[in-house]
Design a protein around this motif. Structure first.
Motif, PDB file in Angstrom:
ATOM      1  N   LEU A 277       0.863  -1.185   0.000  1.00  0.00           N
ATOM      2  CA  LEU A 277       0.000   0.000   0.000  1.00  0.00           C
ATOM      3  C   LEU A 277       0.894   1.227   0.000  1.00  0.00           C
ATOM      4  O   LEU A 277       2.067   1.166   0.397  1.00  0.00           O
ATOM      5  CB  LEU A 277      -0.915   0.057   1.230  1.00  0.00           C
ATOM      6  N   PHE A 278       0.331   2.333  -0.443  1.00  0.00           N
ATOM      7  CA  PHE A 278       1.082   3.582  -0.359  1.00  0.00           C
ATOM      8  C   PHE A 278       1.206   3.994   1.113  1.00  0.00           C
ATOM      9  O   PHE A 278       0.296   3.781   1.928  1.00  0.00           O
ATOM     10  CB  PHE A 278       0.387   4.684  -1.164  1.00  0.00           C
ATOM     11  N   LEU A 279       2.351   4.570   1.417  1.00  0.00           N
ATOM     12  CA  LEU A 279       2.638   4.965   2.800  1.00  0.00           C
ATOM     13  C   LEU A 279       1.927   6.276   3.108  1.00  0.00           C
ATOM     14  O   LEU A 279       2.426   7.368   2.809  1.00  0.00           O
ATOM     15  CB  LEU A 279       4.163   5.104   2.989  1.00  0.00           C
ATOM     16  N   THR A 280       0.721   6.141   3.676  1.00  0.00           N
ATOM     17  CA  THR A 280      -0.072   7.308   4.080  1.00  0.00           C
ATOM     18  C   THR A 280      -0.630   7.055   5.470  1.00  0.00           C
ATOM     19  O   THR A 280      -0.713   5.905   5.938  1.00  0.00           O
ATOM     20  CB  THR A 280      -1.239   7.542   3.107  1.00  0.00           C
ATOM     21  N   ASN A 281      -0.968   8.144   6.145  1.00  0.00           N
ATOM     22  CA  ASN A 281      -1.561   8.035   7.485  1.00  0.00           C
ATOM     23  C   ASN A 281      -2.834   7.203   7.441  1.00  0.00           C
ATOM     24  O   ASN A 281      -3.110   6.388   8.329  1.00  0.00           O
ATOM     25  CB  ASN A 281      -1.868   9.433   8.052  1.00  0.00           C
ATOM     26  N   GLU A 282      -3.630   7.432   6.393  1.00  0.00           N
ATOM     27  CA  GLU A 282      -4.911   6.723   6.281  1.00  0.00           C
ATOM     28  C   GLU A 282      -4.695   5.213   6.164  1.00  0.00           C
ATOM     29  O   GLU A 282      -5.385   4.423   6.819  1.00  0.00           O
ATOM     30  CB  GLU A 282      -5.678   7.238   5.077  1.00  0.00           C
ATOM     31  N   ASN A 283      -3.726   4.813   5.338  1.00  0.00           N
ATOM     32  CA  ASN A 283      -3.458   3.395   5.176  1.00  0.00           C
ATOM     33  C   ASN A 283      -2.929   2.762   6.458  1.00  0.00           C
ATOM     34  O   ASN A 283      -3.250   1.620   6.792  1.00  0.00           O
ATOM     35  CB  ASN A 283      -2.476   3.162   4.029  1.00  0.00           C
ATOM     36  N   LEU A 284      -2.081   3.505   7.188  1.00  0.00           N
ATOM     37  CA  LEU A 284      -1.567   2.980   8.453  1.00  0.00           C
ATOM     38  C   LEU A 284      -2.695   2.809   9.467  1.00  0.00           C
ATOM     39  O   LEU A 284      -2.724   1.826  10.232  1.00  0.00           O
ATOM     40  CB  LEU A 284      -0.487   3.911   9.009  1.00  0.00           C
ATOM     41  N   GLU A 285      -3.635   3.778   9.494  1.00  0.00           N
ATOM     42  CA  GLU A 285      -4.783   3.675  10.405  1.00  0.00           C
ATOM     43  C   GLU A 285      -5.640   2.465  10.029  1.00  0.00           C
ATOM     44  O   GLU A 285      -6.138   1.734  10.895  1.00  0.00           O
ATOM     45  CB  GLU A 285      -5.619   4.958  10.334  1.00  0.00           C
ATOM     46  N   ASN A 286      -5.810   2.252   8.715  1.00  0.00           N
ATOM     47  CA  ASN A 286      -6.606   1.099   8.271  1.00  0.00           C
ATOM     48  C   ASN A 286      -5.944  -0.219   8.660  1.00  0.00           C
ATOM     49  O   ASN A 286      -6.612  -1.174   9.058  1.00  0.00           O
ATOM     50  CB  ASN A 286      -6.804   1.150   6.756  1.00  0.00           C
ATOM     51  N   LEU A 287      -4.602  -0.264   8.556  1.00  0.00           N
ATOM     52  CA  LEU A 287      -3.885  -1.475   8.956  1.00  0.00           C
ATOM     53  C   LEU A 287      -3.990  -1.708  10.449  1.00  0.00           C
ATOM     54  O   LEU A 287      -4.092  -2.845  10.929  1.00  0.00           O
ATOM     55  CB  LEU A 287      -2.412  -1.392   8.538  1.00  0.00           C
ATOM     56  N   LYS A 288      -3.991  -0.610  11.184  1.00  0.00           N
ATOM     57  CA  LYS A 288      -4.122  -0.706  12.646  1.00  0.00           C
ATOM     58  C   LYS A 288      -5.486  -1.273  13.011  1.00  0.00           C
ATOM     59  O   LYS A 288      -5.617  -2.075  13.955  1.00  0.00           O
ATOM     60  CB  LYS A 288      -3.913   0.667  13.265  1.00  0.00           C
ATOM     61  N   LYS A 289      -6.529  -0.872  12.238  1.00  0.00           N
ATOM     62  CA  LYS A 289      -7.870  -1.378  12.490  1.00  0.00           C
ATOM     63  C   LYS A 289      -7.969  -2.863  12.190  1.00  0.00           C
ATOM     64  O   LYS A 289      -8.851  -3.557  12.729  1.00  0.00           O
ATOM     65  CB  LYS A 289      -8.891  -0.625  11.626  1.00  0.00           C
ATOM     66  N   LEU A 290      -7.077  -3.353  11.321  1.00  0.00           N
ATOM     67  CA  LEU A 290      -7.068  -4.778  11.013  1.00  0.00           C
ATOM     68  C   LEU A 290      -6.352  -5.594  12.092  1.00  0.00           C
ATOM     69  O   LEU A 290      -6.261  -6.821  11.989  1.00  0.00           O
ATOM     70  CB  LEU A 290      -6.388  -5.042   9.657  1.00  0.00           C
ATOM     71  N   GLY A 291      -5.847  -4.880  13.125  1.00  0.00           N
ATOM     72  CA  GLY A 291      -5.192  -5.576  14.232  1.00  0.00           C
ATOM     73  C   GLY A 291      -3.708  -5.737  14.067  1.00  0.00           C
ATOM     74  O   GLY A 291      -3.084  -6.524  14.801  1.00  0.00           O
ATOM     75  N   LEU A 292      -3.143  -5.017  13.098  1.00  0.00           N
ATOM     76  CA  LEU A 292      -1.708  -5.119  12.883  1.00  0.00           C
ATOM     77  C   LEU A 292      -0.974  -4.077  13.699  1.00  0.00           C
ATOM     78  O   LEU A 292      -1.417  -2.930  13.827  1.00  0.00           O
ATOM     79  CB  LEU A 292      -1.380  -4.934  11.399  1.00  0.00           C
ATOM     80  N   SER A 293       0.163  -4.459  14.248  1.00  0.00           N
ATOM     81  CA  SER A 293       0.971  -3.556  15.065  1.00  0.00           C
ATOM     82  C   SER A 293       1.890  -2.772  14.160  1.00  0.00           C
ATOM     83  O   SER A 293       2.766  -3.334  13.487  1.00  0.00           O
ATOM     84  CB  SER A 293       1.796  -4.359  16.085  1.00  0.00           C
ATOM     85  N   ILE A 294       1.715  -1.454  14.141  1.00  0.00           N
ATOM     86  CA  ILE A 294       2.494  -0.629  13.223  1.00  0.00           C
ATOM     87  C   ILE A 294       3.416   0.342  13.946  1.00  0.00           C
ATOM     88  O   ILE A 294       4.277   0.956  13.319  1.00  0.00           O
ATOM     89  CB  ILE A 294       1.540   0.160  12.304  1.00  0.00           C
ATOM     90  N   GLU A 295       3.268   0.499  15.264  1.00  0.00           N
ATOM     91  CA  GLU A 295       4.049   1.500  15.979  1.00  0.00           C
ATOM     92  C   GLU A 295       5.545   1.200  15.950  1.00  0.00           C
ATOM     93  O   GLU A 295       6.382   2.119  15.971  1.00  0.00           O
ATOM     94  CB  GLU A 295       3.602   1.592  17.445  1.00  0.00           C
ATOM     95  N   ASP A 296       5.895  -0.092  15.895  1.00  0.00           N
ATOM     96  CA  ASP A 296       7.315  -0.456  15.904  1.00  0.00           C
ATOM     97  C   ASP A 296       7.996  -0.144  14.582  1.00  0.00           C
ATOM     98  O   ASP A 296       9.233  -0.128  14.506  1.00  0.00           O
ATOM     99  CB  ASP A 296       7.474  -1.953  16.196  1.00  0.00           C
ATOM    100  N   HIS A 297       7.202   0.121  13.543  1.00  0.00           N
ATOM    101  CA  HIS A 297       7.794   0.317  12.220  1.00  0.00           C
ATOM    102  C   HIS A 297       7.593   1.723  11.663  1.00  0.00           C
ATOM    103  O   HIS A 297       8.381   2.185  10.839  1.00  0.00           O
ATOM    104  CB  HIS A 297       7.189  -0.684  11.223  1.00  0.00           C
ATOM    105  N   PHE A 298       6.540   2.414  12.102  1.00  0.00           N
ATOM    106  CA  PHE A 298       6.197   3.686  11.464  1.00  0.00           C
ATOM    107  C   PHE A 298       5.871   4.740  12.502  1.00  0.00           C
ATOM    108  O   PHE A 298       5.291   4.449  13.558  1.00  0.00           O
ATOM    109  CB  PHE A 298       4.986   3.498  10.526  1.00  0.00           C
ATOM    110  N   ASP A 299       6.251   5.964  12.235  1.00  0.00           N
ATOM    111  CA  ASP A 299       5.921   7.103  13.082  1.00  0.00           C
ATOM    112  C   ASP A 299       4.746   7.834  12.445  1.00  0.00           C
ATOM    113  O   ASP A 299       4.901   8.603  11.496  1.00  0.00           O
ATOM    114  CB  ASP A 299       7.130   8.035  13.207  1.00  0.00           C
TER     115      ASP A 299
END
Length: 481
Positions: free
Chosen positions: A41-63
């Motif tokens: 996916l393109f690296l956007t805030n919206e996509n990261l939020e959507n991945l977070k909603k899927l239960g994926l942990s993103i804090e360790d990889h992205f600010d």
């Protein structure tokens, strides 16, 4: 194995066990990379939020707080960056599914996937007869899921459908693709199909649908009225194929528009000219090259079909590709798929007729020679019979003559013997030999002459004879002098 998240330039890479979440990843705009075997996916805030909603942990990889949109140069764009920029905008704003309606055109199948253009004919621009369209795909897995719905509608070119799509942007070609997720089966046949059915039904009601098919195709279609575009590939293919045959075809070209609003007008005008000069033509050929089903819709026209049906000459059509079939094709006497095939029909027909003609000539020649030999044998046989019969007749007559000669000799010998005994031959003054019956008349007195055996030839003794009585007791009549 869990899902792994990685950052690669301006993309979020999802690898590992993504199978259970693939549909949700697709919904939020995820793309599958078949070479790398991962999602991105393109690296956007919206996509990261959507991945977070899927239960994926993103804090360790992205600010997330400091994440900005992909950096795009302000002075100039590379093609790749510009397309990524467009894709980012589309993905960010067109992440929902949308219901759209239109007509199917250019339907094709490949590996059980369905590809077609969804067109909006009603809103067609007046410029160049262009219509709005969007390419659509039904992947095989979706097709299997929608199979029951597809079987309830006429899914073909010209069908008007309502579909649920999600948008994908393809940088290869820089175009938006509609990925179909569902179909509304309440939309059945489209306007094109309905109009086509109405035209066909109207032709049948007027008795025109099979009218041209009932005309016998000529054995020698040498004079051809050709309706096509002069500078088209169809014209050159048709003429070249005829030239290869070395047959003396006579072509009269009617240069017509084969696409656009003037198509029907040009073709109808050509048919009207042909109808007034049928003596100069043996058949009519309509041909054009391939194109999209939308380009060929001009031949689903009532006026063209009517002129074909009413034409006093057989009409041969070759319009479009092998999968295309217009109303003009349906009502024509013969329908072929390519200009080359149409030309080959004509050359094959003429060559077959020539072959049939020369075969007839050969058959007649063979029959005449056979009959001549038979009659010759008959004459020879008759000659032999006549010769044999004549010889037999001559031999028979010669035998008869010999028999007569023998009889005459016998008679002569008998007469001479009687004369030697003193009898005489009695003649009247007309030199007729007299017999005993001539003396039976009551009075018979004529000058008589008698011939005796001792007389010299041509010397006679003339005496006057008086017949006193006739005695019948003897074989010869005795005269008393």
């Amino acid at each position: 194995m869990k899902i792994l998240l990685n950052k690669q330039e301006q993309k979020i890479i999802l690898s590992g066990n993504t199978f259970n979440l693939k549909e949700k990843i697709k919904i939020i705009g995820g793309k599958w990379d078949p070479l790398a075997k991962n999602w991105w996916l393109f690296l956007t805030n919206e996509n990261l939020e959507n991945l977070k909603k899927l239960g994926l942990s993103i804090e360790d990889h992205f600010d997330i707080k400091n994440l900005e949109s992909p950096a795009i140069p302000t002075d100039s764009y590379s093609v790749t960056n510009f397309l990524l920029f467009i894709n980012n905008i589309i993905t960010k704003n067109l992440f929902h599914n949308y219901w759209i309606s239109g007509e199917i055109s250019n339907l094709k199948q490949s590996n059980e996937h369905l590809f077609f253009d969804l067109i909006d004919k009603e809103q067609a621009s007046s410029n160049f007869n262009k219509t709005a369209s969007i390419p659509c795909i039904i992947w095989v897995n979706v097709r299997k899921r929608l199979d029951s719905k597809l079987n309830q509608i006429l899914f073909s070119d010209g069908t008007k459908i309502k579909i649920l799509i999600r948008c994908e942007f393809r940088k290869e070609g820089a175009k938006i693709i509609g990925i179909i997720e569902d179909i509304d089966i309440h939309f059945t046949q489209g306007e094109l199909a309905l109009q086509r059915l109405a035209i066909v039904q109207s032709l049948k009601n007027k008795g025109l649908y099979h009218k041209n098919k009932n005309i016998s195709f000529p054995s020698y279609p040498l004079k051809i009225a050709l309706i096509t575009a002069k500078d088209s590939r169809a014209y050159s293919d048709f003429i070249n194929e005829l030239s290869l045959s070395k047959i003396a075809f006579k072509i009269t070209l009617f240069d017509c528009n084969m696409q656009g609003e003037k198509t029907a007008e040009n073709i109808v005008s050509a048919f009207q000219i042909v109808a007034k000069n049928t003596f100069f033509y043996d058949c009519v050929v309509i041909t054009r090259g391939g194109g999209s089903r939308l380009d060929l819709r001009w031949f689903d026209d009532f006026s063209i079909a009517e002129q074909i049906a009413l034409c006093p000459l057989p009409v041969l059509t070759a319009i479009g590709h092998f999968d295309d079939n217009s109303i003009a094709d349906e009502v024509a006497n013969i329908s072929e798929k390519t200009p080359t095939a149409a030309a080959r029909i004509l050359t094959d027909t003429v060559l077959h007729s020539y072959q049939f003609f020369f075969q007839k000539v050969d058959n007649i020649t063979y029959f005449l020679l056979k009959r001549l030999a038979k009659e010759k044998n008959f004459i020879l046989s008759l000659q032999e019979k006549c010769t044999s019969s004549a010889l037999k007749r001559i031999q028979s007559e010669q035998k008869n003559l010999k028999n007569i000669e023998k009889m005459l000799k016998i008679i002569k010998s008998s007469i001479e013997q009687n004369l030697q005994r003193g009898f005489a031959l009695v003649y009247d003054d007309a030199n007729n030999l007299l017999q005993g019956k001539h003396f039976l008349s009551p009075t018979y007195s004529k000058n008589l002459k008698l011939k005796f055996a001792g007389d010299c030839e041509n010397h006679y003794i003339f005496v006057e004879v008086l017949v006193k009585a006739v005695s019948e007791s003897r074989e010869s009549t005795e005269l008393d002098f």
